[in-house]
Write a protein that holds these residues in place. Sequence first.
Motif, PDB file in Angstrom:
ATOM      1  N   GLY A 101     101.050 -12.791  69.847  1.00 29.25           N
ATOM      2  CA  GLY A 101     101.591 -11.815  68.910  1.00 29.25           C
ATOM      3  C   GLY A 101     103.062 -11.958  68.579  1.00 29.25           C
ATOM      4  N   PHE A 102     103.890 -12.216  69.589  1.00 30.19           N
ATOM      5  CA  PHE A 102     105.322 -12.326  69.321  1.00 30.19           C
ATOM      6  C   PHE A 102     105.624 -13.562  68.484  1.00 30.19           C
ATOM      7  CE2 PHE A 102     109.679 -13.645  70.394  1.00 30.19           C
ATOM      8  CZ  PHE A 102     110.364 -12.495  70.015  1.00 30.19           C
ATOM      9  N   LYS A 103     104.989 -14.671  68.815  1.00 34.20           N
ATOM     10  CA  LYS A 103     105.184 -15.892  68.035  1.00 34.20           C
ATOM     11  C   LYS A 103     104.693 -15.681  66.608  1.00 34.20           C
ATOM     12  CE  LYS A 103     104.351 -20.878  68.017  1.00 34.20           C
ATOM     13  NZ  LYS A 103     103.704 -22.029  68.724  1.00 34.20           N
ATOM     14  N   PHE A 104     103.575 -14.964  66.470  1.00 30.80           N
ATOM     15  CA  PHE A 104     103.056 -14.651  65.141  1.00 30.80           C
ATOM     16  C   PHE A 104     104.088 -13.861  64.342  1.00 30.80           C
ATOM     17  CE2 PHE A 104     101.137 -11.488  62.350  1.00 30.80           C
ATOM     18  CZ  PHE A 104     100.341 -12.265  61.535  1.00 30.80           C
ATOM     19  N   ALA A 105     104.658 -12.844  64.958  1.00 31.46           N
ATOM     20  CA  ALA A 105     105.633 -11.993  64.266  1.00 31.46           C
ATOM     21  C   ALA A 105     106.854 -12.782  63.837  1.00 31.46           C
ATOM     22  CB  ALA A 105     106.037 -10.826  65.164  1.00 31.46           C
ATOM     23  N   MET A 106     107.386 -13.607  64.726  1.00 33.00           N
ATOM     24  CA  MET A 106     108.597 -14.365  64.409  1.00 33.00           C
ATOM     25  C   MET A 106     108.324 -15.416  63.330  1.00 33.00           C
ATOM     26  SD  MET A 106     110.951 -12.918  66.159  1.00 33.00           S
ATOM     27  CE  MET A 106     110.004 -11.410  65.884  1.00 33.00           C
TER      28      MET A 106
END
Length: 389
Positions: free
Chosen positions: A241-246
């Motif tokens: 999720g965090f990589k997706f957001a960034m």
Amino acid sequence: MASGTLELQGLNFNLTEEHLAVQEAARDFAQTELLPGVIERDNEAKFPAEQVRKMGELGFLGMMVSPEYGGGGMDTVSYVLAMEEISKVDASASVIMSVNNSLVCWGLEAFGTEEQKQKYLVPLATGERIGAFCLSEPEAGSDATSQHTTAEDKGDYYLLNGTKNWITNGNSSGTCLVIAQTDVAKKHRGINCLIVEKGTPGFTVGKKEDKMGIRSSDTHSLMFSDVKVPKENRIGDDGFGFKFAMSTLNGGRIGIAAQALGIASGAYELALKYAQERKAFGRQIFDHQAIQFKLAEMATKIEAARLLVFKAARLKDEHKDYVQAAAMAKLYASEVAMWVTTEAVQVHGGYGYVKEFHVERLMRDAKITQIYEGTSEIQKLVIARELIR
């Protein structure tokens, strides 16, 4: 030289006939469909539902999505050109367009499963639905790692709890991409992105924010109380999720940079026109050197911002590293938007301070471009990290 940067002469900025056609179509739509009533919508903070519906019909809400999923299959340069023209007239409409294109559709197409694309991407790309990107929280704005919204793993579903703030398209969206913490011990590696449909039990929409600018876009808090989200609605592997957001925000910055560019261009065009119509001391105010200098500096800054925005768009289209270029474009274009709109009000004098002449609204709209999808301070951090990467 940092990875991902290129000499300007290494990039082709020539626009194709297709690019020019997109630009003309967006300009025509802005002038004929958005300009009438834009002041009233701003005053009343009224969502431009009919105008957004037409944007969907014209393909402006899924410009870069593959035709396979109902999109226009266009490049990022086409998207930037359309964003600029629409933002010249109505930044509220353009941020609705930006979120749907850059954050929601792009993320789903890049990282979603085939089933997710068929079920969610197709109606988003065609404008049948509008999407929302839910990252910010009361205590997690610039610090996106501090997610207090939780997605508890219950086997075949997640139990979602928490609050998201400042969500564009918060009430009008039918599909939301929600970033939530599943495993606190893993910190940012324990974050997931879940697709949540409006109307799911436990999902409620909070009050509409009374904003300084972009007033006719709907910005709401979203609340989740024991919302059951099927596992198949998770985007990517567990912890992605965090990589997706960034990754999604990197592309989103190009859209907001184009919005800022459009706001600046719109204010400049109004100021130039007014300077040639208004007379003072027996001649057009354009003939006064003080006004000439303002307009010359406006035009120069806008052109510099445009080159940065186009560079980031070209790098993205060429599948090259565009992280630094996008951050530079967003940082500079937003600073230019704020400066140019302020000067445009000054050129108009007292008339610039009233709604009828549009520039006061553009000045209010400009400010948010320095804040959302990463503040100017965050952009500087991104750029600095890229310099030594």
